[in-house]
Design a protein around this motif. Structure first.
Motif, PDB file in Angstrom:
ATOM      1  N   SER A 180       0.840  -1.191   0.000  1.00 47.75           N
ATOM      2  CA  SER A 180       0.000   0.000   0.000  1.00 47.75           C
ATOM      3  C   SER A 180       0.880   1.248   0.000  1.00 47.75           C
ATOM      4  CB  SER A 180      -0.909  -0.007   1.238  1.00 47.75           C
ATOM      5  OG  SER A 180      -0.136  -0.094   2.412  1.00 47.75           O
ATOM      6  N   GLU A 181       0.244   2.415  -0.062  1.00 49.92           N
ATOM      7  CA  GLU A 181       0.992   3.671  -0.103  1.00 49.92           C
ATOM      8  C   GLU A 181       1.762   3.904   1.188  1.00 49.92           C
ATOM      9  OE1 GLU A 181       0.074   8.460  -0.430  1.00 49.92           O
ATOM     10  OE2 GLU A 181      -1.470   7.031  -1.001  1.00 49.92           O
ATOM     11  N   PHE A 182       1.172   3.491   2.321  1.00 49.06           N
ATOM     12  CA  PHE A 182       1.824   3.666   3.615  1.00 49.06           C
ATOM     13  C   PHE A 182       1.391   2.552   4.562  1.00 49.06           C
ATOM     14  CE2 PHE A 182      -2.194   5.882   4.105  1.00 49.06           C
ATOM     15  CZ  PHE A 182      -2.614   5.477   5.360  1.00 49.06           C
ATOM     16  N   ILE A 183       2.102   2.443   5.689  1.00 47.87           N
ATOM     17  CA  ILE A 183       1.747   1.512   6.755  1.00 47.87           C
ATOM     18  C   ILE A 183       2.010   2.235   8.073  1.00 47.87           C
ATOM     19  CG2 ILE A 183       4.041   0.446   6.805  1.00 47.87           C
ATOM     20  CD1 ILE A 183       2.647  -2.232   7.462  1.00 47.87           C
ATOM     21  N   LYS A 184       1.137   2.017   9.029  1.00 46.96           N
ATOM     22  CA  LYS A 184       1.328   2.654  10.334  1.00 46.96           C
ATOM     23  C   LYS A 184       2.438   1.933  11.088  1.00 46.96           C
ATOM     24  CE  LYS A 184      -3.294   4.494  10.786  1.00 46.96           C
ATOM     25  NZ  LYS A 184      -4.534   4.506  11.579  1.00 46.96           N
TER      26      LYS A 184
END
Length: 68
Positions: free
Chosen positions: A8-12
């Motif tokens: 995905s675009e980001f991950i927490k």
């Protein structure tokens, strides 16, 4: 340095710690972050919801993880 691929675009940050097998649970991830044991791009991070993107480097116990 280990490379961890995300889809995905980001991950927490707390999700990343579980993905990279640094933490076994969300509770453990929270403790690691709040204990100031995690660095993101060379700086201590106390935000477990911090968004990590491709190219970021997470450090824990002298291990480095590159997000791709």
């Amino acid at each position: 340095m280990k490379t961890i691929k995300i889809d995905s675009e980001f991950i927490k940050l707390d999700q990343f710690l579980k993905l990279a097998n640094i933490a076994m649970s969300g509770g453990e991830a929270k403790v690691l972050v709040m204990s100031e044991e995690i660095k993101v791009n060379g700086e201590i991070s106390t935000q477990r919801g911090k968004k990590l993107k491709s190219g970021d480097i997470v450090e824990f116990n002298n291990d480095k993880f590159l997000i791709k």
